[in-house]
Write an enzyme that holds these catalytic residues in place. Structure first.
Site, PDB file in Angstrom:
ATOM      1  N   TRP A 202       0.836  -1.221   0.000  1.00 25.99           N
ATOM      2  CA  TRP A 202       0.000   0.000   0.000  1.00 25.99           C
ATOM      3  C   TRP A 202       0.861   1.257   0.000  1.00 25.99           C
ATOM      4  O   TRP A 202       0.388   2.353  -0.228  1.00 25.99           O
ATOM      5  CB  TRP A 202      -0.956  -0.010   1.207  1.00 25.99           C
ATOM      6  CG  TRP A 202      -0.300   0.166   2.570  1.00 25.99           C
ATOM      7  CD1 TRP A 202       0.824  -0.459   3.022  1.00 25.99           C
ATOM      8  CD2 TRP A 202      -0.714   1.028   3.636  1.00 25.99           C
ATOM      9  NE1 TRP A 202       1.118  -0.060   4.308  1.00 25.99           N
ATOM     10  CE2 TRP A 202       0.187   0.849   4.715  1.00 25.99           C
ATOM     11  CE3 TRP A 202      -1.770   1.912   3.803  1.00 25.99           C
ATOM     12  CZ2 TRP A 202       0.080   1.533   5.936  1.00 25.99           C
ATOM     13  CZ3 TRP A 202      -1.882   2.598   5.025  1.00 25.99           C
ATOM     14  CH2 TRP A 202      -0.966   2.407   6.067  1.00 25.99           C
ATOM     15  N   ASP A 203       2.153   1.079   0.229  1.00 23.85           N
ATOM     16  CA  ASP A 203       3.101   2.193   0.238  1.00 23.85           C
ATOM     17  C   ASP A 203       2.958   3.049  -1.026  1.00 23.85           C
ATOM     18  O   ASP A 203       3.083   4.270  -0.988  1.00 23.85           O
ATOM     19  CB  ASP A 203       4.547   1.673   0.291  1.00 23.85           C
ATOM     20  CG  ASP A 203       4.820   0.778   1.490  1.00 23.85           C
ATOM     21  OD1 ASP A 203       3.896   0.080   1.928  1.00 23.85           O
ATOM     22  OD2 ASP A 203       5.963   0.754   1.980  1.00 23.85           O
TER      23      ASP A 203
ATOM     24  N   GLU B  64       0.788  -3.085  12.678  1.00 25.05           N
ATOM     25  CA  GLU B  64       0.867  -4.541  12.475  1.00 25.05           C
ATOM     26  C   GLU B  64       1.170  -5.323  13.751  1.00 25.05           C
ATOM     27  O   GLU B  64       1.162  -6.551  13.742  1.00 25.05           O
ATOM     28  CB  GLU B  64       1.934  -4.856  11.423  1.00 25.05           C
ATOM     29  CG  GLU B  64       1.545  -4.343  10.047  1.00 25.05           C
ATOM     30  CD  GLU B  64       2.661  -4.486   9.021  1.00 25.05           C
ATOM     31  OE1 GLU B  64       3.838  -4.344   9.412  1.00 25.05           O
ATOM     32  OE2 GLU B  64       2.360  -4.712   7.845  1.00 25.05           O
TER      33      GLU B  64
ATOM     34  N   LYS C 294       2.907   0.031  16.336  1.00 25.06           N
ATOM     35  CA  LYS C 294       4.079   0.080  15.452  1.00 25.06           C
ATOM     36  C   LYS C 294       4.156   1.395  14.687  1.00 25.06           C
ATOM     37  O   LYS C 294       5.205   1.992  14.544  1.00 25.06           O
ATOM     38  CB  LYS C 294       3.995  -1.080  14.462  1.00 25.06           C
ATOM     39  CG  LYS C 294       5.118  -1.109  13.448  1.00 25.06           C
ATOM     40  CD  LYS C 294       4.982  -2.299  12.531  1.00 25.06           C
ATOM     41  CE  LYS C 294       6.146  -2.385  11.571  1.00 25.06           C
ATOM     42  NZ  LYS C 294       6.034  -3.537  10.678  1.00 25.06           N
TER      43      LYS C 294
END
Ligand code: IFM
Length: 726
Positions: free
Chosen positions: A325-326, A467, A579
Site C-alpha cells: 500500500w506504500d 501490524e 508500530k
C-alpha cells in the site's frame, strides 16, 4: 544553493550494506546498489531488476543480475581491492542531481601511489544501459592491469535464481546469458570496454566471472581513462536478449561515453525541472527532500505501461521486491504532482493485476477483489504465512499480514480515484477500471458481519496499519477505508450506469443497494467521551483495555535486539504500544470530518504510544500536525521521513528476517508534508489552493506541480502562497 552531492570519506568495511542503499543509482528498470566495483556477493552488490521475480525455496523475490559493474586493479602483479588492501585515501560520492555514483581510492604500493577513480550511471535515456568510466593515475611507471567484467556470483537473499548460466565472449564483448529458474525468462548481460590509450587486452573466465584484462604502463602523473558499457536485457523486453545486449554496447561504444552521459543527464534535467523543491532558510531540509525525490525518480518504472514500485525500491530483494500500500498511500502524490504519466503506470498496474486479487478473495471465501499484501506480477501475493523468524528458536513465526490486512484493496481504490481526480484523466475508468473498483467494494461488502443483536455492520479479525496487533476487530482505519470504497464504488456504478458503461455482468441496482447499505451501516468508532480518553478514537475494539505501558517500559522488556515486537508473543502485542500511525493515518485522510480538538487529542494520545517501527509512520504524524496548524511539531517527523535513507538507522530486522533497503514510502511522505502539509496545496471545491503554514526553520519554498494537465509554479513566502499557471 542546493548541494547535489553526498559524500563519504574514509573506509569502514562494516558500512558496505548501508552505503549500498544510500548511494543507490537506478532508472526504474534496474537499481544498482552503491557498492564498490570489486565487491563480491558477501558485500551485497546488486543489479536489481524491476518486475521480474523468481522462486527459490518458499520465497519469491526479484532477481539480481550477474554484476556487470565488477572490476578491480592489479599493480605490479599485486591485487588492489577493498577491504583487503587498506587505502591511503578513499571516498565515495553520489551526484543525486544526475544519478552518478563515484569512488576514488588511492593505495600505496611498493613503488609509489596509485589512484583509481570510477563513475557509473544507470542510463535514464536508455534504461538497459549502464555506463562506467575508470581513471587510473600513478606517480610512477606502474605496471597496471585493470580487470573488469561480469561476476555471475550473485548476491541473493533466497537464491540462486538463475540457471543455465553461460559465459562467453565475442571479439570485443563479454556476454553472460542465463534464465530464471521458475519461469525460464532469459536474461543477458553484455559488456564492452574502450581505452583511449594503447593497451593489451585479454578475455578470461575465472571461476564465476568473465573478465577483460587490460594491461598498460603508466607515466607518472598521467591519467588513463577506460570506458565500459554494460547492456542488460531480459525476455520481458525482447525476443533475443543476448543479441540486443550485445548490439546496445557496440553502438554505445561507437557513440562514446560522453554522448551516453549527456543523454542521461538531459533526462534528469527534465525530471528536476518539474520536481525540484527549493526551500529557503533550511538547506538540510532542502537536501533531504530532493535526495528523497532522487530515490523516487530512480525507481519509477517509466519504461513500461503498467508496473509499480516495490516497498524497498530497487535496492535489493527485501520484502520480496513486492508492491505494498506504500505506493498508493505514500508515493503516489509525488508522481501525480510532478510526473503524472508515471502515476498512471502505477495505477494501471493495479488494474492489470485485478485477476490476482479476485483469486485471492475467492481463496479466502470472499467475493470481489482482495489485493495482494505483497504484490508481484499478475497480483500474486508473495507474502508468506511465516514472515518473521523468531530470534530465540530460529523458527518461522506465523504472521497474518497477507490474510488480514484487508485495507489494501481500499488503498488501490483510493489511488485510482485520486489519480482520476488529480489528473482529470478518466481513461483508467474504462471497463477494467470500473471493474477494479466494483470488485474491491464487493470484497468489503462480503466481509461485513451483522450480529443479530446490533444494528450496524462490523469488520472483524483484521490487521490495521499497526501490524503489532493482529486479528483485531473493527479497526477504525480499516472500517473507514472500507466505507470510503463502498461509497465511491456506488458513485462509480451510478455514473457507469448513466453513461451506459457498466460492465454487462453487473446488476447495477443490486450493486448500488449493497454498497449504499454497507457504507451506511458500517461501524466507525467515535471519539471517546470518557474522561481518560476524551476525544480519542479507539484504534480497535478493546484497545483501551490493553496495558498502557510506556514505550520505554515495553522496550526494556525486549530480550534480544532483533526481537519482533508484534504477533503472538511480541512485547507490544498486549499493550497500547503501536508500530506505526494508525488512527492518525485515518484522521489525516479524513481530517475534514472531525473537529480540530479531536484531531489534536488523537495526535497527542497516539504519538507517545507509537514506536515508529515502520518508516511509514513519521510522515503521517507530520501531515496531521500540519492539519492542526502545528508545523513546528510536524517538522521533526517530516525530517525523520526525509532523512530515512540519507541518515539511515531504520529497522533492518524483523526477527531474523532482513528488511533493510531504501524507503521510498518515507520519501513520498516527506514530499507530501512539504507540498501539502507546509505548502498547504490542496483542492477546495475542485479548486487548487495554497494555504501555507511553514515551520520556523523554513522561510519560503518554491516548486512546480501539475494539476489536471496544467503545470503551476508555487511560490511561498512566510504565510503567503501564490500559484501561477506556467
Ligand atoms: O507497508 C509497510 C507496512 O505498513 C509496515 N511494514 C513494512 C511495509 C512495507 O513498507
Amino acid at each position: 544553493m542546493l548541494n547535489w552531492t553526498i559524500r563519504e570519506e574514509g573506509y569502514e568495511e562494516q558500512n558496505a550494506p548501508s552505503l549500498g542503499n544510500r548511494y543507490l543509482i537506478g532508472n526504474g528498470y534496474m537499481g544498482i546498489r552503491g557498492t564498490l566495483e570489486e565487491y563480491e556477493a558477501d558485500k551485497l552488490p546488486a543489479v536489481n531488476l524491476a518486475g521480474i521475480y523468481d522462486r527459490a525455496g518458499g520465497w519469491r523475490e526479484p532477481i539480481n543480475l550477474p554484476n556487470g559493474c565488477f572490476s578491480y586493479l592489479r599493480v605490479d602483479a599485486e591485487i588492489y581491492k577493498l577491504p583487503e588492501k587498506q587505502p591511503v585515501s578513499h571516498g565515495i560520492e553520489l551526484d543525486y542531481r544526475y544519478g552518478i555514483f563515484r569512488r576514488h581510492t588511492t593505495w600505496h604500493t611498493a613503488r609509489g601511489n596509485v589512484t583509481l577513480t570510477t563513475e557509473r550511471f544507470a542510463s535514464m535515456a536508455k534504461v538497459n544501459l549502464i555506463g562506467i568510466r575508470f581513471r587510473v593515475t600513478a606517480d610512477f611507471h606502474a605496471d597496471v592491469e585493470l580487470v573488469t567484467g561480469i561476476d555471475c556470483d550473485v548476491w541473493d537473499l533466497n537464491g540462486p535464481h538463475l540457471e543455465e548460466v553461460s559465459m562467453g565472449g565475442q571479439e570485443e564483448e563479454l556476454l553472460v546469458t542465463a534464465r530464471t529458474q521458475e519461469q525460464k525468462i532469459p536474461v543477458a548481460v553484455a559488456e564492452t570496454v574502450f581505452a583511449s590509450y594503447p593497451v593489451e587486452m585479454k578475455q578470461v573466465v575465472k571461476g564465476n566471472k568473465i573478465l577483460h584484462r587490460i594491461f598498460f604502463i603508466t607515466k607518472p602523473g598521467e591519467q588513463y581513462t577506460t570506458d565500459k558499457w554494460v547492456g542488460v536485457y531480459t525476455g520481458k523486453d525482447c525476443d533475443n536478449p543476448a543479441k540486443e545486449a550485445l548490439e546496445l554496447v557496440r553502438i554505445k561504444k561507437e557513440n562514446g561515453y560522453d554522448s551516453s552521459l549527456r543523454a542521461h543527464k538531459k533526462c534528469w534535467d527534465e525530471l528536476w525541472k518539474h520536481s525540484e523543491v527549493i526551500i529557503k532558510g533550511d538547506s538540510n531540509a532542502m537536501q533531504a527532500v530532493n535526495y528523497s525525490l532522487y530515490h523516487l525518480h530512480s525507481i519509477a518504472p517509466r519504461h513500461t505501461e503498467s508496473l509499480s514500485i516495490p516497498a524497498r525500491g530497487l535496492s535489493g530483494q527485501t520484502y520480496k521486491g513486492a508492491v505494498f500500500w506504500d505506493t498508493e498511500m505514500f508515493m503516489l502524490d509525488f508522481f501525480l504532482m510532478t510526473d503524472p504519466a508515471t502515476a498512471r503506470i502505477l495505477m494501471k498496474y493495479r488494474i492489470d493485476t485485478l485477476e490476482g486479487a479476485l483469486q485471492k478473495a475467492a481463496h479466502y471465501g470472499y467475493e470481489g477483489a482482495f489485493y495482494a499484501w505483497e504484490s508481484q506480477e499478475g497480483g500474486y501475493d508473495a507474502c508468506t504465512d511465516y514472515n518473521v523468524t523468531d530470534v530465540f528458536t530460529g523458527r518461522p513465526q506465523r504472521t497474518y499480514f497477507k490474510d488480514k490486512q484487508v485495507h489494501i484493496s481500499a488503498a488501490v481504490v483510493y489511488g485510482i480515484l485520486r489519480y482520476v481526480e488529480w489528473t482529470g484523466d478518466e481513461s483508467l475508468l474504462d471497463t477494467k477500471g470500473v471493474k477494479t473498483i466494483v470488485e474491491c467494494a464487493k470484497f468489503y461488502y462480503s466481509l461485513l458481519l451483522h450480529s443479530l443483536t446490533k444494528d450496524y455492520y462490523e469488520i472483524r479479525d483484521v490487521i490495521g496499519p499497526d501490524e503489532y496487533h493482529e486479528r483485531i476487530n473493527n479497526n477504525g482505519y480499516t472500517n473507514r477505508m472500507a466505507k470510503f470504497t463502498l461509497e465511491k464504488a456506488a458513485e462509480v456504478v451510478k455514473k457507469a450506469m448513466a453513461d451506459g458503461k457498466l460492465p454487462a455482468e453487473y446488476d447495477g441496482e443490486e450493486l448500488l443497494r449493497r454498497f449504499q447499505d454497507g457504507a451506511e451501516k458500517l461501524f466507525l468508532p467515535k471519539p471517546s467521551e470518557d474522561a481518560a480518553h476524551r476525544n480519542v478514537i479507539e484504534q480497535f475494539d478493546g484497545y483501551f483495555d490493553m496495558e498502557d505501558a510506556t514505550l520505554e517500559e515495553v522496550r526494556s522488556r525486549l530480550l534480544h535486539e532483533k526481537e519482533y515486537w508484534g504477533g503472538a508473543y511480541g512485547v507490544a502485542s498486549h499493550t497500547q504500544i503501536i508500530k506505526q500511525a494508525d488512527v492518525v493515518t485515518w484522521l489525516n485522510l479524513f481530517s475534514q470530518e472531525y473537529d480540530e480538538e479531536v484531531l489534536r487529542a488523537n495526535w497527542a494520545y497516539y504519538e507517545p504510544r507509537t514506536e515508529h517501527g515502520s518508516s511509514l509512520s513519521a510522515g503521517m504524524y507530520a501531515m496531521l500536525a500540519c492539519k492542526i496548524g502545528e508545523p513546528d511539531r510536524a517538522y521533526p517527523f517530516f525530517l525523520k521521513s526525509a532523512m530515512a535513507d540519507l541518515k539511515g538507522g531504520g529497522k533492518e530486522w524483523a526477527g531474523l528476517v532482513y528488511i533493510g533497503g531504501t524507503h521510498p514510502a518515507a520519501a513520498g511522505a516527506a514530499y507530501m508534508t512539504v507540498v501539502e502539509g507546509f505548502g498547504g496545496i490542496r483542492l477546495e471545491n475542485g479548486k487548487l489552493v495554497c494555504k501555507p503554514s511553514l515551520p520556523r526553520e523554513i522561510q519560503g519554498m518554491q516548486f512546480r506541480i501539475f494539476y489536471r494537465g496544467q503545470e503551476y509554479e508555487v511560490k511561498i513566502e512566510g504565510t503567503k502562497g501564490t500559484v501561477t499557471a506556467l
